[in-house]
Design a protein around this motif. Structure first.
Motif, PDB file in Angstrom:
ATOM      1  N   SER A 150       0.842  -1.179   0.000  1.00 15.36           N
ATOM      2  CA  SER A 150       0.000   0.000   0.000  1.00 15.36           C
ATOM      3  C   SER A 150       0.887   1.242   0.000  1.00 15.36           C
ATOM      4  CB  SER A 150      -0.911   0.018   1.231  1.00 15.36           C
ATOM      5  OG  SER A 150      -1.775  -1.085   1.212  1.00 15.36           O
ATOM      6  N   PRO A 151       0.524   2.256  -0.774  1.00 17.80           N
ATOM      7  CA  PRO A 151       1.276   3.508  -0.710  1.00 17.80           C
ATOM      8  C   PRO A 151       1.195   4.083   0.696  1.00 17.80           C
ATOM      9  CG  PRO A 151      -0.212   3.470  -2.595  1.00 17.80           C
ATOM     10  CD  PRO A 151      -0.573   2.303  -1.742  1.00 17.80           C
ATOM     11  N   ASN A 202       4.002  22.317   5.993  1.00 22.50           N
ATOM     12  CA  ASN A 202       4.617  20.983   5.977  1.00 22.50           C
ATOM     13  C   ASN A 202       4.637  20.458   4.549  1.00 22.50           C
ATOM     14  OD1 ASN A 202       5.926  18.846   7.147  1.00 22.50           O
ATOM     15  ND2 ASN A 202       4.079  17.780   7.799  1.00 22.50           N
ATOM     16  N   VAL A 203       5.534  19.527   4.294  1.00 27.33           N
ATOM     17  CA  VAL A 203       5.648  18.867   2.992  1.00 27.33           C
ATOM     18  C   VAL A 203       5.595  17.364   3.215  1.00 27.33           C
ATOM     19  CG1 VAL A 203       7.048  18.559   0.910  1.00 27.33           C
ATOM     20  CG2 VAL A 203       7.127  20.733   2.148  1.00 27.33           C
ATOM     21  N   TRP A 204       4.826  16.669   2.364  1.00 29.67           N
ATOM     22  CA  TRP A 204       4.697  15.216   2.479  1.00 29.67           C
ATOM     23  C   TRP A 204       5.163  14.539   1.197  1.00 29.67           C
ATOM     24  CZ3 TRP A 204       1.071  18.711   4.005  1.00 29.67           C
ATOM     25  CH2 TRP A 204       0.748  18.736   5.381  1.00 29.67           C
ATOM     26  N   ILE A 205       5.689  13.356   1.383  1.00 28.76           N
ATOM     27  CA  ILE A 205       6.096  12.490   0.277  1.00 28.76           C
ATOM     28  C   ILE A 205       5.217  11.248   0.287  1.00 28.76           C
ATOM     29  CG2 ILE A 205       7.940  10.986  -0.600  1.00 28.76           C
ATOM     30  CD1 ILE A 205       8.535  13.871  -1.137  1.00 28.76           C
ATOM     31  N   ALA A 206       4.716  10.860  -0.881  1.00 31.18           N
ATOM     32  CA  ALA A 206       4.019   9.586  -1.035  1.00 31.18           C
ATOM     33  C   ALA A 206       5.047   8.553  -1.481  1.00 31.18           C
ATOM     34  CB  ALA A 206       2.907   9.701  -2.068  1.00 31.18           C
ATOM     35  N   LYS A 211       9.866   3.702  -2.675  1.00 29.55           N
ATOM     36  CA  LYS A 211      10.390   4.793  -3.496  1.00 29.55           C
ATOM     37  C   LYS A 211       9.402   5.961  -3.500  1.00 29.55           C
ATOM     38  CE  LYS A 211      12.894   1.741  -6.683  1.00 29.55           C
ATOM     39  NZ  LYS A 211      13.020   1.297  -8.100  1.00 29.55           N
ATOM     40  N   PRO A 212       9.916   7.207  -3.481  1.00 25.05           N
ATOM     41  CA  PRO A 212       9.005   8.350  -3.558  1.00 25.05           C
ATOM     42  C   PRO A 212       8.326   8.409  -4.923  1.00 25.05           C
ATOM     43  CG  PRO A 212      11.287   9.091  -3.664  1.00 25.05           C
ATOM     44  CD  PRO A 212      11.321   7.631  -3.364  1.00 25.05           C
ATOM     45  N   VAL A 213       7.000   8.621  -4.910  1.00 24.67           N
ATOM     46  CA  VAL A 213       6.246   8.683  -6.172  1.00 24.67           C
ATOM     47  C   VAL A 213       5.336   9.904  -6.245  1.00 24.67           C
ATOM     48  CG1 VAL A 213       6.267   6.183  -6.562  1.00 24.67           C
ATOM     49  CG2 VAL A 213       4.416   7.209  -5.222  1.00 24.67           C
ATOM     50  N   ALA A 237       2.258   5.866 -11.088  1.00 23.50           N
ATOM     51  CA  ALA A 237       1.603   5.671  -9.790  1.00 23.50           C
ATOM     52  C   ALA A 237       0.260   6.377  -9.710  1.00 23.50           C
ATOM     53  CB  ALA A 237       2.529   6.168  -8.677  1.00 23.50           C
ATOM     54  N   ARG A 238      -0.298   6.750 -10.844  1.00 23.66           N
ATOM     55  CA  ARG A 238      -1.498   7.582 -10.817  1.00 23.66           C
ATOM     56  C   ARG A 238      -2.807   6.807 -10.706  1.00 23.66           C
ATOM     57  NH1 ARG A 238       0.440  12.019 -15.324  1.00 23.66           N
ATOM     58  NH2 ARG A 238       1.993  13.023 -13.985  1.00 23.66           N
ATOM     59  N   ARG A 239      -2.769   5.517 -10.598  1.00 21.92           N
ATOM     60  CA  ARG A 239      -4.014   4.755 -10.429  1.00 21.92           C
ATOM     61  C   ARG A 239      -4.030   3.981  -9.127  1.00 21.92           C
ATOM     62  NH1 ARG A 239      -5.834   2.688 -16.462  1.00 21.92           N
ATOM     63  NH2 ARG A 239      -5.642   4.706 -17.471  1.00 21.92           N
TER      64      ARG A 239
END
Length: 306
Positions: A150-151, A202-206, A211-213, A237-239
Motif C-alpha cells: 500500500s502507498p 509541511n511537505v509530504w512524500i508519497a 520509493k518516492p512517487v 503511480a497515478r491509479r
C-alpha cells in the motif's frame, strides 16, 4: 473472537443508522450510496477505468457496470481521452457531475459538522484517535493480503525537496513541453519555503514500493489562509489512489492548523488535477493569462473553505 465479532457488527448497525446510510438516497441527492461513492472515486481519481474502480471498491463488476451506465445516462460521467490523445482517461466527470459532486461534498461536510457539533475538543481528539486506530488495524489486514504494497505518506526528509524540484521539471517538460524556466520557478518557491519554515507548513512524500512517487505541501500564507503547493504524482503511480490520499492529508493538516481556507494556483489544461480539486470541494475564484515554462497559460486560483 466471538465478542469482537458481536461488537463489530453492533458498531456497524449503530454507525450506518447514525450517519443516515439506511436512507434510500444519499444526502437528499438523486443518487444511492453506491452511486455516490462511484461518482466520488471517479472525481478523486480521474484516470480510473471501470476495472480500477471494481478493484478499488471491491464491487461486483456487474453491479458496477449498471451503476456506470446509470451515471452516463444521467450525463454525470463520460469516457474521454487525455491531452493530445497520449494518455487514456477512461472515466471522467462531466460539468454536471462535477457540480453534483461538489454539492455532495458540501452536504457531507455540513452533515458531519452537525453530527459532531456537541463534542468538545478532548472528545474530538478521542474520536480522531479511534478512527485512526480502526483504519490502522483493519488496513493491516489489507497489507497482508494484497499482492502490492500500500502507498504510504510521510513528512519529507532531508534532500527530498530537491527530488520534488527535479520531478516537477522532468514531468512538466515531458507531459506539457515546459522549459527549464518552470523548474526555476519551483526552485524559487522551495527556497522561500526553506527560508521561512513556518509551524503551519509541511511537505509530504508519497512512497510506493519504498520509493518516492508523489508530493504535496501546505505553506502558511497568513494566520487564516494556507496554500497547497507542489502536488505531483509520477505517471506510473497515478491509479493507486495516491493523489486522493495526498489531498486528504493536506486538507486535514490545514484544518487541524486552524486555517479558515486553503488555496492553490493551477493552470487550465491540467484537467485531471482540476477534477480532483473540484471533487474535494475547491472552486475556481480567479483566472488570468500568464507565462510559465516559456508557454502562455491560463492560470487559475482555486479556494477551499475549511
Amino acid at each position: 473472537m466471538n465478542t469482537t465479532i458481536k461488537e463489530f457488527r453492533s458498531f456497524n448497525r449503530f454507525y450506518t443508522q447514525f450517519v443516515g446510510l439506511l436512507n434510500k438516497r444519499l444526502l437528499e441527492s438523486p443518487l444511492s450510496l453506491a452511486e455516490g461513492r462511484v461518482l466520488y472515486e471517479i472525481g478523486a481519481t480521474p484516470t480510473s477505468s471501470a476495472a480500477d474502480l471494481s478493484q478499488l471498491l471491491g464491487m461486483d463488476k456487474g453491479q458496477l457496470s449498471r451503476i456506470l451506465a446509470g451515471l452516463r445516462k444521467r450525463e454525470l460521467i463520460e469516457r474521454q481521452t487525455g491531452p493530445g490523445g497520449r494518455t487514456p482517461l477512461p472515466l471522467a466527470l462531466t460539468p454536471d457531475g462535477e457540480k453534483l459532486l461538489h454539492d455532495l461534498n458540501q452536504m457531507a461536510d455540513a452533515q458531519a459538522h452537525h453530527l459532531l457539533r456537541h463534542l468538545d475538543h478532548p472528545d474530538l481528539q478521542r474520536l480522531q484517535e479511534a478512527i485512526q486506530t480502526m483504519r490502522s488495524v483493519l488496513g493491516a489486514r489489507e497489507e497482508h493480503t494484497s499482492p502490492q504494497k500500500s502507498p504510504r505518506l510521510r513528512t519529507a526528509q532531508a534532500g527530498e525537496l530537491g527530488w520534488i524540484i527535479t520531478q516537477h521539471g522532468e514531468i512538466y517538460a515531458q507531459e506539457y513541453g515546459f522549459s527549464d524556466k518552470f523548474e526555476e520557478y519551483v526552485v524559487a518557491g522551495v527556497a522561500a519555503y526553506l527560508n521561512k519554515k513556518d509551524a503551519g507548513s509541511n511537505v509530504w512524500i508519497a512512497e510506493y514500493e519504498n520509493k518516492p512517487v508523489g508530493s504535496i505541501a501546505i505553506v502558511k500564507d497568513s494566520s487564516q489562509e494556507s496554500q497547497l503547493r507542489w502536488f505531483l504524482v509520477q505517471p506510473h503511480a497515478r491509479r493507486l489512489g495516491i493523489g486522493k490520499a495526498l489531498m486528504e492529508q493536506a486538507i486535514t493538516f490545514s484544518r487541524q492548523a486552524g486555517y479558515a481556507k486553503t488555496f492553490l494556483w493551477t493552470i487550465a489544461h491540467l484537467h485531471s488535477a482540476r477534477k480532483l480539486y473540484s471533487a474535494f470541494g475547491f472552486h475556481c475564484v480567479e483566472e488570468k493569462e500568464g507565462t510559465m515554462g516559456d508557454q502562455t497559460v491560463r492560470e487559475e486560483k482555486w479556494i477551499l473553505e475549511l
